[in-house]
Design an enzyme around this catalytic site. Structure first.
Site, PDB file in Angstrom:
ATOM      1  N   ASP A 191     -10.866   2.356   4.114  1.00  0.00           N
ATOM      2  CA  ASP A 191     -11.278   1.060   4.379  1.00  0.00           C
ATOM      3  C   ASP A 191     -13.196   0.428   3.995  1.00  0.00           C
ATOM      4  O   ASP A 191     -13.823  -0.227   3.959  1.00  0.00           O
ATOM      5  CB  ASP A 191     -11.624   0.409   5.270  1.00  0.00           C
ATOM      6  CG  ASP A 191     -10.250  -0.240   4.965  1.00  0.00           C
ATOM      7  OD1 ASP A 191      -9.350  -1.244   3.911  1.00  0.00           O
ATOM      8  OD2 ASP A 191      -8.800  -0.482   5.954  1.00  0.00           O
ATOM      9  N   GLN A 205      -5.054  -1.537   9.972  1.00  0.00           N
ATOM     10  CA  GLN A 205      -4.656  -2.799   9.300  1.00  0.00           C
ATOM     11  C   GLN A 205      -5.391  -3.653   9.887  1.00  0.00           C
ATOM     12  O   GLN A 205      -4.780  -4.222  11.373  1.00  0.00           O
ATOM     13  CB  GLN A 205      -3.442  -2.760   8.419  1.00  0.00           C
ATOM     14  CG  GLN A 205      -3.237  -4.505   8.197  1.00  0.00           C
ATOM     15  CD  GLN A 205      -3.286  -3.710   6.301  1.00  0.00           C
ATOM     16  OE1 GLN A 205      -4.105  -2.690   6.141  1.00  0.00           O
ATOM     17  NE2 GLN A 205      -3.692  -5.055   6.407  1.00  0.00           N
ATOM     18  N   LYS A 250       1.101  -1.476  -0.238  1.00  0.00           N
ATOM     19  CA  LYS A 250       0.140   0.302  -0.395  1.00  0.00           C
ATOM     20  C   LYS A 250       0.845   1.009  -0.234  1.00  0.00           C
ATOM     21  O   LYS A 250       0.632   2.192  -0.913  1.00  0.00           O
ATOM     22  CB  LYS A 250      -0.670  -0.197   1.599  1.00  0.00           C
ATOM     23  CG  LYS A 250      -2.045  -0.885   1.089  1.00  0.00           C
ATOM     24  CD  LYS A 250      -2.801  -1.250   2.718  1.00  0.00           C
ATOM     25  CE  LYS A 250      -4.090  -2.687   2.034  1.00  0.00           C
ATOM     26  NZ  LYS A 250      -4.370  -2.625   3.167  1.00  0.00           N
TER      27      LYS A 250
END
Ligand code: GUN
Length: 277
Positions: free
Chosen positions: A117, A94, A50
């Protein structure tokens, strides 16, 4: 005839090119803040990818790594600080988090406008209402992969093998928003193949190598493999690729299918967040 391959790398690169142009046109450079708890090697690799992609398209990234023993409150306070920081466009936690941490308490602290997200109640709720603003990157990446085949989802039987907030639940909503018929399967589903065999579009995201066998796939189905497993040193998906490609019409490879699309959609969401924050 063997299935056509859906090239996730190619599609992801097209998205990254577009994101790069959009990022360059913004007054303030977009910035993605990533929070990690613990030292999960797979998570470390994903986060690295990422961050590399951010660099490639002109997005700044900041990594905040906490030890496995981190207190929930410490993560919450870091998120609050990032929510208030006008230099930060997007905040990503994460997953998975260490076992002693209540994931919902942490994720629901993220400001919905910075929730790249799409895991906050506000963004998941909007998605259920048919408002697609900040949507899970893997789920939206999968929709783009399916639509790249030219297939219209309306009226199609879709089977998802995964019921997480990362993939299965948001993907279900995206498919329903496109008038598909959706069945969601998971580790407690009995007779999985009864569901998979009916699917015009089959998506599996479990992480069990070889779970989806040729006999479980309808002839002509589109097969999307979002699973990640290891076969010795090789990274493989859930689908028995060599056998299933003989019956499917389209299939994604692992690696090079869903993975790069998740990253590309994350950066798309980051630029979108940068425009509004
Ligand atoms: N862990 C595995 N996939 C994802 C993802 O898409 N987002 C986050 N935050 N964590 C993950």
């Amino acid at each position: 005839m063997p299935a056509n391959l859906i090239d996730g790398n190619k599609l992801a690169n097209q998205i990254l090119e577009k994101v790069k142009k959009e990022a360059a046109g913004l007054k303030q450079k977009p910035c993605l803040a990533v929070i990690m708890g613990g030292e999960n090697p797979a998570s470390q690799l994903y986060v690295q990818k990422k961050q590399q992609a951010c660099k490639q398209v002109g997005i700044e990234s900041k990594l905040f790594s906490f030890p496995e023993s981190v207190a929930e409150q410490e993560l919450i306070e870091k998120i609050q600080e990032l929510n208030d920081d006008s230099a930060v466009s997007g905040v990503l936690v994460q997953l998975p988090l260490p076992k002693h941490i209540n994931r919902n308490n942490v994720l629901q602290t993220i400001s919905p406008a910075k929730d790249v997200d799409g895991f906050t109640a506000e963004n998941l709720g909007k998605l259920a209402l048919g408002i697609e603003e900040m949507v899970s990157c893997t789920a939206s990446g999968i929709i783009k992969l399916i639509e790249s085949t030219g297939t219209k989802l309306e009226g199609k039987n879709c089977c998802i093998v995964n019921h997480s907030i990362v993939v299965g639940r948001p993907l279900m909503q995206l498919l329903l928003n496109r008038n598909a018929t959706v069945s969601i399967c998971h580790e407690f589903t009995k007779n999985l193949s009864e569901f998979t065999k009916k699917a015009d579009v089959l998506i599996s995201a479990v992480g069990i190598a070889g779970l989806i066998k040729k006999e479980m796939v309808k002839v002509g189905a589109i097969v999307i493999d979002a699973g990640i497993a290891r076969n010795g040193k090789k990274v493989v998906g859930d689908v028995d690729f060599d056998a299933v490609k003989e019956v499917a019409s389209f299939i994604t490879p692992v690696p090079g299918g869903v993975g790069p699309m998740t990253v590309a959609c994350l950066l798309e969401n980051t630029v979108k967040a940068a425009r509004t924050t």
